[in-house]
Design a protein around this motif. Sequence first.
Motif, short mmCIF file in Angstrom:
data_model
loop_
_atom_site.label_atom_id
_atom_site.label_comp_id
_atom_site.label_asym_id
_atom_site.label_seq_id
_atom_site.Cartn_x
_atom_site.Cartn_y
_atom_site.Cartn_z
N TYR A 36 0.89 -1.17 0.00
CA TYR A 36 0.00 0.00 0.00
C TYR A 36 0.92 1.20 0.00
O TYR A 36 1.46 1.57 1.05
N LYS A 39 4.11 1.06 2.16
CA LYS A 39 3.95 0.08 3.23
C LYS A 39 3.69 -1.31 2.65
O LYS A 39 2.72 -1.54 1.93
N ALA A 41 2.38 -4.91 2.84
CA ALA A 41 1.38 -5.62 3.65
C ALA A 41 1.45 -7.14 3.47
O ALA A 41 1.04 -7.88 4.35
N PRO A 60 -3.59 -12.87 13.65
CA PRO A 60 -4.01 -11.69 14.41
C PRO A 60 -4.40 -10.52 13.51
O PRO A 60 -4.01 -10.47 12.34
N SER A 61 -5.14 -9.61 14.07
CA SER A 61 -5.61 -8.43 13.35
C SER A 61 -4.44 -7.70 12.70
O SER A 61 -3.39 -7.53 13.32
N GLY A 62 -4.62 -7.32 11.44
CA GLY A 62 -3.58 -6.57 10.74
C GLY A 62 -2.52 -7.41 10.07
O GLY A 62 -1.58 -6.88 9.49
N CYS A 63 -2.68 -8.75 10.10
CA CYS A 63 -1.63 -9.60 9.54
C CYS A 63 -1.74 -9.76 8.02
O CYS A 63 -0.87 -10.37 7.40
N GLY A 64 -2.83 -9.24 7.44
CA GLY A 64 -2.92 -9.28 5.97
C GLY A 64 -3.96 -10.24 5.41
O GLY A 64 -4.00 -10.46 4.20
N LYS A 65 -4.83 -10.76 6.25
CA LYS A 65 -5.84 -11.73 5.79
C LYS A 65 -6.77 -11.11 4.74
O LYS A 65 -6.96 -11.67 3.67
N SER A 66 -7.34 -9.95 5.08
CA SER A 66 -8.26 -9.30 4.14
C SER A 66 -7.52 -8.87 2.88
O SER A 66 -8.05 -8.98 1.77
N THR A 67 -6.31 -8.40 3.06
CA THR A 67 -5.52 -7.98 1.90
C THR A 67 -5.31 -9.15 0.94
O THR A 67 -5.49 -9.01 -0.28
N ILE A 79 -7.62 0.77 -4.78
CA ILE A 79 -6.86 1.57 -3.81
C ILE A 79 -5.69 2.28 -4.49
O ILE A 79 -4.91 1.65 -5.22
N1 LIG Z 1 -6.16 0.64 2.15
C1 LIG Z 1 -5.07 0.50 2.92
N2 LIG Z 1 -4.08 1.43 2.88
C2 LIG Z 1 -2.98 1.31 3.64
N3 LIG Z 1 -2.76 0.27 4.50
C3 LIG Z 1 -3.69 -0.67 4.57
C4 LIG Z 1 -4.91 -0.61 3.80
N4 LIG Z 1 -5.67 -1.70 4.11
C5 LIG Z 1 -4.96 -2.41 5.02
N5 LIG Z 1 -3.78 -1.79 5.31
C6 LIG Z 1 -2.73 -2.26 6.23
O1 LIG Z 1 -2.27 -3.52 5.78
C7 LIG Z 1 -2.08 -4.42 6.85
C8 LIG Z 1 -2.94 -5.66 6.68
O2 LIG Z 1 -4.30 -5.27 6.83
P1 LIG Z 1 -5.50 -6.28 6.62
O3 LIG Z 1 -5.29 -7.05 5.38
O4 LIG Z 1 -6.76 -5.50 6.73
O5 LIG Z 1 -5.32 -7.25 7.89
P2 LIG Z 1 -6.35 -8.29 8.57
O6 LIG Z 1 -7.49 -8.50 7.63
O7 LIG Z 1 -5.53 -9.51 8.81
O8 LIG Z 1 -6.77 -7.66 9.87
C9 LIG Z 1 -2.39 -3.64 8.12
O9 LIG Z 1 -1.19 -3.11 8.62
C10 LIG Z 1 -3.28 -2.52 7.61
O10 LIG Z 1 -3.18 -1.37 8.42
#
Ligand SMILES: Nc1ncnc2c1ncn2[C@@H]1O[C@H](COP(=O)(O)OP(=O)(O)O)[C@@H](O)[C@H]1O
Length: 273
Positions: A36, A39, A41, A60-67, A79
Amino acid sequence: MVAALKLQAEYPDTVYHVKQGGTGSALSIRDFSLFYGAKQALFDVTMSVENGLVTALIGPSGCGKSTLLRSLNRMNDLIDGLSTSGEITFGGTDIYAPQTDVIALRKRMGMVFQKPNPFPMSIYENVIYPLRVDGVTDKRILNETVERALQGAALWNEVKDRLHESALGMSGGQQQRLCIARAIASEPEVLLMDEPCSALDPIATSKIEELIEELSGHYTIVIVTHNMQQAARVSDNTAFMYLGRLIEYGDTETVFTQPKLEKTHEYVTGRFG
Ligand SMILES: Nc1ncnc2c1ncn2[C@@H]1O[C@H](COP(=O)(O)OP(=O)(O)O)[C@@H](O)[C@H]1O
Ligand SMILES: [Mg+2]
């Protein structure tokens, strides 16, 4: 068992001992990294998603699952400043190749989100929304699709007498099953679910979990969940992610009961979250 656990440093690569569906891989992710802006991810994620099975992404939260989930149907494209490297193939085609038709790709993958997001229209119109977008007007096809998709989402019996009422009058659990019906209305091959039960009560959650079991086999399902019991109950294979990396990937029973790596063991036993 714990004595046999190793640190990841002792392994050259992520551990693989996945269950096979018998019909090969639906998706193949190779050395996939995602940024991103500046950064990073995701770091060199390599894994396959097996056809017709349920694959859980935990961590854990923020580990990149949704990404990672959103990378599979290029939802992340929207994005600004996004860049990727590596490869994801779906049925042999490179998802990130410039010539890939993203609209067609997304049609082959239904998506269900954390919060049910029915449109402010009738139950009937919600289900056939993807067909409306495609310009389908044949009443017979639309009616058949509504019944098939609602049956498929285990919702038909509850709503068949009020198809033309607003979807917003349904309970949260019904709304989420409606979103699943909408996702399967256009007969995708893959269903991507991002914490589909996080806004639901335990009874609605167990209905969705039963539904996932029924849908597996017909669809390849990738589900993100922060609920480890849920991952253990519904999935065939589990991928454990940590700080943007895939740490361990294997059949769910092994990942939960005999993980190969110490980090996985710590997470699945709740020592950090
Ligand atoms: N649109 C975005 N822009 C910048 N950073 C992002 C964005 N979406 C997610 N992140 C960052 O990428 C990392 C992984 O996020 P995410 O995939 O949402 O994790 P999870 O689903 O595991 O909680 C986190 O550090 C989050 O802050
Ligand atoms: Mg997430």
